[in-house]
Design a protein around this motif. Structure first.
Motif, PDB file in Angstrom:
ATOM      1  N   ILE A   1       0.973  -0.555  -9.852  1.00 22.06           N
ATOM      2  CA  ILE A   1      -0.704   0.538  -9.354  1.00 22.06           C
ATOM      3  C   ILE A   1      -0.664   1.242  -9.502  1.00 22.06           C
ATOM      4  CG2 ILE A   1      -2.067  -0.764  -8.266  1.00 22.06           C
ATOM      5  CD1 ILE A   1      -0.448  -3.229  -7.792  1.00 22.06           C
ATOM      6  N   GLY A   2      -0.521   2.055  -8.212  1.00 22.70           N
ATOM      7  CA  GLY A   2      -0.172   3.439  -7.968  1.00 22.70           C
ATOM      8  C   GLY A   2      -0.743   4.412  -8.875  1.00 22.70           C
ATOM      9  N   GLY A   3       0.756   4.045  -9.762  1.00 18.17           N
ATOM     10  CA  GLY A   3       0.714   4.860 -11.438  1.00 18.17           C
ATOM     11  C   GLY A   3       0.022   4.580 -12.313  1.00 18.17           C
ATOM     12  N   LEU A   4      -0.430   3.481 -12.857  1.00 20.16           N
ATOM     13  CA  LEU A   4      -1.203   3.219 -13.631  1.00 20.16           C
ATOM     14  C   LEU A   4      -2.279   3.671 -13.047  1.00 20.16           C
ATOM     15  CD1 LEU A   4      -1.337  -0.398 -14.509  1.00 20.16           C
ATOM     16  CD2 LEU A   4      -0.635   1.637 -16.187  1.00 20.16           C
ATOM     17  N   ILE A   5      -3.067   3.931 -12.202  1.00 19.30           N
ATOM     18  CA  ILE A   5      -4.198   4.893 -11.670  1.00 19.30           C
ATOM     19  C   ILE A   5      -4.238   6.052 -11.650  1.00 19.30           C
ATOM     20  CG2 ILE A   5      -5.883   5.125  -9.697  1.00 19.30           C
ATOM     21  CD1 ILE A   5      -4.814   2.443  -8.135  1.00 19.30           C
TER      22      ILE A   5
ATOM     23  N   THR B   1       3.806   3.285 -17.487  1.00 18.84           N
ATOM     24  CA  THR B   1       3.048   3.755 -16.949  1.00 18.84           C
ATOM     25  C   THR B   1       2.623   5.253 -18.050  1.00 18.84           C
ATOM     26  OG1 THR B   1       4.215   5.113 -15.311  1.00 18.84           O
ATOM     27  CG2 THR B   1       3.026   3.910 -14.360  1.00 18.84           C
ATOM     28  N   THR B   2       4.067   5.961 -18.107  1.00 19.49           N
ATOM     29  CA  THR B   2       4.208   6.213 -19.623  1.00 19.49           C
ATOM     30  C   THR B   2       3.366   6.080 -20.626  1.00 19.49           C
ATOM     31  OG1 THR B   2       6.691   5.240 -20.285  1.00 19.49           O
ATOM     32  CG2 THR B   2       6.436   6.907 -18.827  1.00 19.49           C
ATOM     33  N   ALA B   3       3.142   4.801 -20.887  1.00 17.16           N
ATOM     34  CA  ALA B   3       2.376   4.302 -21.814  1.00 17.16           C
ATOM     35  C   ALA B   3       0.645   5.252 -21.758  1.00 17.16           C
ATOM     36  CB  ALA B   3       2.226   3.251 -21.933  1.00 17.16           C
ATOM     37  N   ALA B   4      -0.015   5.090 -20.406  1.00 20.32           N
ATOM     38  CA  ALA B   4      -0.790   5.586 -20.414  1.00 20.32           C
ATOM     39  C   ALA B   4      -1.466   6.688 -19.685  1.00 20.32           C
ATOM     40  CB  ALA B   4      -1.363   4.263 -18.784  1.00 20.32           C
ATOM     41  N   SER B   5      -0.232   7.375 -19.641  1.00 22.26           N
ATOM     42  CA  SER B   5      -0.075   9.462 -19.836  1.00 22.26           C
ATOM     43  C   SER B   5      -0.307   9.314 -20.992  1.00 22.26           C
ATOM     44  CB  SER B   5       1.098   8.989 -19.338  1.00 22.26           C
ATOM     45  OG  SER B   5       1.219  10.506 -18.978  1.00 22.26           O
ATOM     46  N   GLY B   6       0.638   8.643 -22.184  1.00 20.55           N
ATOM     47  CA  GLY B   6       0.622   9.265 -23.286  1.00 20.55           C
ATOM     48  C   GLY B   6      -0.786   8.886 -24.144  1.00 20.55           C
ATOM     49  N   ILE B   7      -1.456   7.976 -23.634  1.00 16.98           N
ATOM     50  CA  ILE B   7      -2.453   7.936 -24.644  1.00 16.98           C
ATOM     51  C   ILE B   7      -3.782   8.757 -23.692  1.00 16.98           C
ATOM     52  CG2 ILE B   7      -4.511   6.006 -24.463  1.00 16.98           C
ATOM     53  CD1 ILE B   7      -3.014   3.956 -24.555  1.00 16.98           C
ATOM     54  N   SER B   8      -3.472   9.597 -22.021  1.00 13.37           N
ATOM     55  CA  SER B   8      -4.411  10.232 -22.021  1.00 13.37           C
ATOM     56  C   SER B   8      -3.719  11.610 -22.542  1.00 13.37           C
ATOM     57  CB  SER B   8      -3.880  10.103 -20.639  1.00 13.37           C
ATOM     58  OG  SER B   8      -5.096  11.655 -19.779  1.00 13.37           O
ATOM     59  N   HIS B   9      -2.558  12.236 -22.666  1.00 16.82           N
ATOM     60  CA  HIS B   9      -2.445  13.204 -23.366  1.00 16.82           C
ATOM     61  C   HIS B   9      -2.920  13.450 -24.890  1.00 16.82           C
ATOM     62  CE1 HIS B   9      -0.375  15.624 -20.009  1.00 16.82           C
ATOM     63  NE2 HIS B   9       0.387  14.338 -19.870  1.00 16.82           N
ATOM     64  N   VAL B  10      -2.428  12.243 -25.433  1.00 15.86           N
ATOM     65  CA  VAL B  10      -3.220  11.830 -26.907  1.00 15.86           C
ATOM     66  C   VAL B  10      -4.421  12.554 -27.068  1.00 15.86           C
ATOM     67  CG1 VAL B  10      -3.352  10.886 -29.372  1.00 15.86           C
ATOM     68  CG2 VAL B  10      -0.896  11.190 -27.914  1.00 15.86           C
ATOM     69  N   LEU B  11      -5.580  11.922 -25.994  1.00 14.88           N
ATOM     70  CA  LEU B  11      -6.905  11.692 -26.396  1.00 14.88           C
ATOM     71  C   LEU B  11      -7.420  13.304 -26.050  1.00 14.88           C
ATOM     72  CD1 LEU B  11      -8.185   8.031 -24.448  1.00 14.88           C
ATOM     73  CD2 LEU B  11      -8.392   9.028 -27.125  1.00 14.88           C
ATOM     74  N   HIS B  12      -6.780  13.982 -25.188  1.00 17.58           N
ATOM     75  CA  HIS B  12      -6.526  15.092 -25.030  1.00 17.58           C
ATOM     76  C   HIS B  12      -5.795  16.137 -26.030  1.00 17.58           C
ATOM     77  CE1 HIS B  12      -9.338  14.573 -21.356  1.00 17.58           C
ATOM     78  NE2 HIS B  12      -8.076  13.570 -20.910  1.00 17.58           N
TER      79      HIS B  12
ATOM     80  N   VAL C   1       6.312  10.990 -25.681  1.00 18.20           N
ATOM     81  CA  VAL C   1       7.809  10.513 -25.761  1.00 18.20           C
ATOM     82  C   VAL C   1       8.163   9.912 -24.598  1.00 18.20           C
ATOM     83  CG1 VAL C   1      10.094  11.059 -26.409  1.00 18.20           C
ATOM     84  CG2 VAL C   1       8.175  12.786 -27.499  1.00 18.20           C
ATOM     85  N   GLU C   2       8.559  10.289 -23.744  1.00 19.18           N
ATOM     86  CA  GLU C   2       9.026   9.643 -22.583  1.00 19.18           C
ATOM     87  C   GLU C   2       8.389   7.743 -22.536  1.00 19.18           C
ATOM     88  OE1 GLU C   2       9.775   9.802 -17.853  1.00 19.18           O
ATOM     89  OE2 GLU C   2       8.250  10.663 -18.529  1.00 19.18           O
ATOM     90  N   PHE C   3       8.065   7.123 -23.284  1.00 20.96           N
ATOM     91  CA  PHE C   3       7.207   6.004 -22.924  1.00 20.96           C
ATOM     92  C   PHE C   3       8.019   4.703 -24.292  1.00 20.96           C
ATOM     93  CE2 PHE C   3       5.707   3.162 -26.493  1.00 20.96           C
ATOM     94  CZ  PHE C   3       5.369   1.417 -25.232  1.00 20.96           C
TER      95      PHE C   3
ATOM     96  N   LEU D   1       0.623  -1.085   0.346  1.00 22.90           N
ATOM     97  CA  LEU D   1       0.104  -0.033  -0.172  1.00 22.90           C
ATOM     98  C   LEU D   1       0.885   1.197   0.239  1.00 22.90           C
ATOM     99  CD1 LEU D   1      -2.772  -0.990   2.440  1.00 22.90           C
ATOM    100  CD2 LEU D   1      -3.001  -0.885  -0.226  1.00 22.90           C
ATOM    101  N   PRO D   2       1.911   1.429   1.523  1.00 25.84           N
ATOM    102  CA  PRO D   2       3.030   2.643   0.340  1.00 25.84           C
ATOM    103  C   PRO D   2       3.222   3.290  -0.390  1.00 25.84           C
ATOM    104  CG  PRO D   2       3.665   1.703   2.961  1.00 25.84           C
ATOM    105  CD  PRO D   2       2.325   0.142   1.398  1.00 25.84           C
ATOM    106  N   PHE D   3       3.948   1.965  -1.337  1.00 23.72           N
ATOM    107  CA  PHE D   3       4.324   1.942  -2.844  1.00 23.72           C
ATOM    108  C   PHE D   3       3.096   2.642  -4.198  1.00 23.72           C
ATOM    109  CE2 PHE D   3       6.579  -1.306  -0.838  1.00 23.72           C
ATOM    110  CZ  PHE D   3       8.489  -0.090  -0.356  1.00 23.72           C
ATOM    111  N   ILE D   4       1.921   2.057  -3.684  1.00 20.88           N
ATOM    112  CA  ILE D   4       0.722   2.036  -4.176  1.00 20.88           C
ATOM    113  C   ILE D   4       0.340   3.950  -3.982  1.00 20.88           C
ATOM    114  CG2 ILE D   4      -1.455   2.100  -4.866  1.00 20.88           C
ATOM    115  CD1 ILE D   4      -1.346  -0.911  -4.203  1.00 20.88           C
ATOM    116  N   ALA D   5       0.686   3.914  -3.042  1.00 22.06           N
ATOM    117  CA  ALA D   5       0.431   6.057  -2.477  1.00 22.06           C
ATOM    118  C   ALA D   5       1.437   6.390  -3.600  1.00 22.06           C
ATOM    119  CB  ALA D   5       0.319   6.149  -0.987  1.00 22.06           C
ATOM    120  N   VAL D   6       3.046   5.779  -3.099  1.00 20.49           N
ATOM    121  CA  VAL D   6       3.658   6.753  -3.910  1.00 20.49           C
ATOM    122  C   VAL D   6       3.638   7.214  -5.555  1.00 20.49           C
ATOM    123  CG1 VAL D   6       6.274   7.032  -4.034  1.00 20.49           C
ATOM    124  CG2 VAL D   6       5.765   6.245  -1.480  1.00 20.49           C
ATOM    125  N   GLY D   7       3.109   5.910  -5.743  1.00 27.07           N
ATOM    126  CA  GLY D   7       2.994   5.837  -7.529  1.00 27.07           C
ATOM    127  C   GLY D   7       1.880   6.714  -7.831  1.00 27.07           C
TER     128      GLY D   7
END
Length: 255
Positions: free
Chosen positions: A213-217, A63-74, A183-185, A13-19
């Motif tokens: 887990i935390g990063g992907l959420i 996480t950068t794959a998920a984040s990149g998709i979010s930025h592309v969609l927005h 690009v970071e992905f 759980l602490p690592f999920i919170a940090v991520g």
């Protein structure tokens, strides 16, 4: 064999919170996932630096794959800027990962962080003055090469180096953050492949699973925040984060 199967899952759980926290900041501001996680893992949790760096880059591949998709969609991605950053960034990342065992990156780290802290202060000044008129940046490919190299060799730095310098040149905060995240992905995938080829999957532990887990959420929210937060506020937040993390790293290295 994955090592964390038999672990007490309450310890994750602490690592999920940090991520989660690190990825929320990284997705919104274009930096700090690696810096925050590496600092906490080494300084607070006592994780060996090499394991921490390998773990963070492995997590960032997802996480950068998920984040990149979010930025592309927005629609936060400047595809011309993306094309000019991605190849130099991957080359720099591969070189940094390859040379990591032969070069003591810690020697240069205080100087790099002092430079980044000064950029953070300057960005704060620009945000305070309201000087955020977008301009087309000119120095891009060398910046991508340097950012990729420092990220791999120093265990983090792509976002702070590339995002901050593009903002200094007058690039739009929203599209700069979105493009650098996307690009970071490709950068982290290149670096992670190098780590896996050399040390295998030993870095994939309970710590890595929690950060993942935390990063992907958190990853899908970064693109939304970057799109909604005003440019002046984004620049001020980048300046504050860059200044604080850089000064802390300099202090830790010199004490």
């Amino acid at each position: 064999m994955i090592e964390f199967i038999s672990e007490n899952w309450q310890n994750i759980l602490p690592f999920i919170a940090v991520g989660f926290a690190a990825q929320m900041i990284d997705g919104a501001l274009g930096m700090a996932f690696g810096v925050i996680n590496s600092t906490l893992m080494v300084s607070v949790l006592g994780i060996p630096p090499a394991t921490a760096s390998a773990s963070v880059h492995l997590v960032e591949s997802f996480t950068t794959a998920a984040s990149g998709i979010s930025h592309v969609l927005h629609k936060n991605v400047d595809w011309k800027l993306f094309a000019r950053l991605v190849i130099p960034g991957m080359i720099g990342g591969a070189l940094g990962a390859y040379l990591l065992s032969n070069i003591d990156a810690s020697v240069a780290k205080p100087y790099v962080m002092t430079y980044l802290a000064s950029i953070g202060i300057y960005l704060l000044f620009r945000a305070w003055r309201g000087q955020i008129e977008p301009r087309q940046p000119r120095i891009i490919e060398p910046l991508g090469l340097a950012g990729g190299f420092l990220d791999a060799a120093g265990g983090g730095g792509w976002g702070p180096v590339v995002t901050s310098n593009l903002l200094i040149q007058g690039a739009s905060p929203r599209t700069t953050i979105g493009t650098v995240n996307t690009v970071e992905f490709f950068l982290t995938t290149t670096i992670s492949a190098t780590f896996i080829a050399n040390i295998g999957f030993k870095a994939f532990t309970l710590t890595t699973a929690g950060l993942l887990i935390g990063g992907l959420i958190a990853a899908p929210f970064g693109g939304y925040l970057a799109k909604r937060v005003p440019a002046r506020t984004l620049m001020a937040m980048v300046g504050i984060l860059l200044t604080l993390t850089s000064l802390y790293t300099v202090y830790s290295a010199l004490r």
